[in-house]
Design a protein around this motif. Structure first.
Motif, PDB file in Angstrom:
ATOM      1  N   ALA A  42       0.834  -1.206   0.000  1.00 24.82           N
ATOM      2  CA  ALA A  42       0.000   0.000   0.000  1.00 24.82           C
ATOM      3  C   ALA A  42       0.869   1.255   0.000  1.00 24.82           C
ATOM      4  O   ALA A  42       0.641   2.185  -0.783  1.00 24.82           O
ATOM      5  N   ALA A  43       1.857   1.289   0.872  1.00 21.71           N
ATOM      6  CA  ALA A  43       2.731   2.467   0.943  1.00 21.71           C
ATOM      7  C   ALA A  43       3.517   2.640  -0.356  1.00 21.71           C
ATOM      8  O   ALA A  43       3.668   3.763  -0.863  1.00 21.71           O
ATOM      9  N   PHE A  44       4.008   1.541  -0.920  1.00 24.00           N
ATOM     10  CA  PHE A  44       4.784   1.616  -2.161  1.00 24.00           C
ATOM     11  C   PHE A  44       3.941   2.150  -3.312  1.00 24.00           C
ATOM     12  O   PHE A  44       4.362   3.046  -4.047  1.00 24.00           O
ATOM     13  N   TYR A  45       2.724   1.630  -3.470  1.00 22.35           N
ATOM     14  CA  TYR A  45       1.862   2.075  -4.568  1.00 22.35           C
ATOM     15  C   TYR A  45       1.475   3.540  -4.412  1.00 22.35           C
ATOM     16  O   TYR A  45       1.442   4.293  -5.385  1.00 22.35           O
ATOM     17  N   LEU A  97      -6.441  -0.773   3.157  1.00 19.53           N
ATOM     18  CA  LEU A  97      -7.618  -1.272   3.848  1.00 19.53           C
ATOM     19  C   LEU A  97      -7.492  -2.760   4.163  1.00 19.53           C
ATOM     20  O   LEU A  97      -7.950  -3.223   5.209  1.00 19.53           O
ATOM     21  N   MET A  98      -6.863  -3.499   3.270  1.00 22.51           N
ATOM     22  CA  MET A  98      -6.647  -4.924   3.528  1.00 22.51           C
ATOM     23  C   MET A  98      -5.708  -5.132   4.708  1.00 22.51           C
ATOM     24  O   MET A  98      -5.835  -6.104   5.455  1.00 22.51           O
ATOM     25  N   ILE A 127      -3.486   3.894  -9.678  1.00 22.69           N
ATOM     26  CA  ILE A 127      -2.426   3.218  -8.913  1.00 22.69           C
ATOM     27  C   ILE A 127      -2.543   3.579  -7.431  1.00 22.69           C
ATOM     28  O   ILE A 127      -2.400   2.732  -6.558  1.00 22.69           O
ATOM     29  N   PHE A 128      -2.839   4.843  -7.145  1.00 23.17           N
ATOM     30  CA  PHE A 128      -3.005   5.282  -5.762  1.00 23.17           C
ATOM     31  C   PHE A 128      -4.199   4.569  -5.114  1.00 23.17           C
ATOM     32  O   PHE A 128      -4.131   4.155  -3.958  1.00 23.17           O
ATOM     33  N   THR A 129      -5.289   4.409  -5.862  1.00 26.40           N
ATOM     34  CA  THR A 129      -6.467   3.706  -5.334  1.00 26.40           C
ATOM     35  C   THR A 129      -6.153   2.250  -5.049  1.00 26.40           C
ATOM     36  O   THR A 129      -6.651   1.683  -4.078  1.00 26.40           O
ATOM     37  N   THR A 130      -5.317   1.640  -5.864  1.00 27.04           N
ATOM     38  CA  THR A 130      -4.879   0.272  -5.580  1.00 27.04           C
ATOM     39  C   THR A 130      -4.130   0.237  -4.257  1.00 27.04           C
ATOM     40  O   THR A 130      -4.329  -0.670  -3.442  1.00 27.04           O
ATOM     41  N   GLY A 131      -3.294   1.228  -4.015  1.00 25.14           N
ATOM     42  CA  GLY A 131      -2.595   1.310  -2.740  1.00 25.14           C
ATOM     43  C   GLY A 131      -3.553   1.497  -1.579  1.00 25.14           C
ATOM     44  O   GLY A 131      -3.351   0.938  -0.493  1.00 25.14           O
TER      45      GLY A 131
END
Length: 197
Positions: A106-109, A141-142, A132-136
């Motif tokens: 999450a932090a990397f994305y 959240l996971m 890409i930010f939303t994927t992070g």
């Protein structure tokens, strides 16, 4: 076998355990992986569109587009290594990232998505890097895990209320600070000066 288990068995990575090791819902895992894959393809295409800005002499959008294409390629390598079969180290890198906690991804994305937006504030860089930010954000959240059940939340709230009630003193002489000095009658400086004290 339910439909979700059948889909999970089909989409399982090679060498992956059939039993999930964490309590993240299956739909959230597929949402993160799906948005990462599709979003990175879109980011690469929109990054290429940003690179066309060199025709108008916009160097910042060129650099932003190149960064966005690189970020999209990295996300595809991590989320969908099957799209990069021609690169031999991609599967090993994807397996290594898969073993890491979700908050690392999450932090990397989120970090690799930001420079493109700061360099070129146009729609294509905002939307492409935003995916890409939303994927992070989904992986963030996971990393928080599953929410507790309603009964567990009610019992925790009751326990905290009871602990707070038992900790508050109920006497009339209770003070906020144990070592507070008692209040006394003081004379104002002007009155003390006038009386000659």
């Amino acid at each position: 076998m339910s439909l979700a288990e059948k889909i999970g068995a089909i989409m399982q990575r090679p060498g992956q355990d059939a039993v999930a090791k964490d309590d993240v819902p299956w739909w959230m895992k597929y949402a993160g992986r799906g948005l990462g894959t599709v979003g990175s393809f879109v980011a690469i295409i929109l990054g290429l569109w940003s690179c066309i800005g060199i025709v108008f002499g916009d160097i910042e959008c060129l650099i932003s587009g190149m960064w966005q294409m690189m970020a999209g390629a990295v996300v595809i390598m991590i989320e969908a290594p099957c799209c990069c079969l021609f690169i031999d180290f991609v599967q090993n890198a994807s397996d290594w990232v898969e073993k890491r906690p979700y908050w690392n991804r999450a932090a990397f994305y989120c970090l690799i998505a930001l420079p493109s937006v700061f360099l070129c504030r146009e729609l294509q860089s905002i939307f492409g890097s935003g995916l890409i930010f939303t994927t992070g954000v989904i992986y963030g959240l996971m990393s928080l895990g599953r929410k507790a059940s309603q009964e567990e939340m009610i019992s925790n709230a009751e326990r905290e209320i009871n602990a707070a009630e038992s900790a508050t003193p109920s006497g009339m002489r209770s003070t906020l600070v144990d070592n507070a000095e008692p209040m006394s009658l003081t004379v104002s400086p002007k009155t003390a000066f006038d009386s000659g004290v």
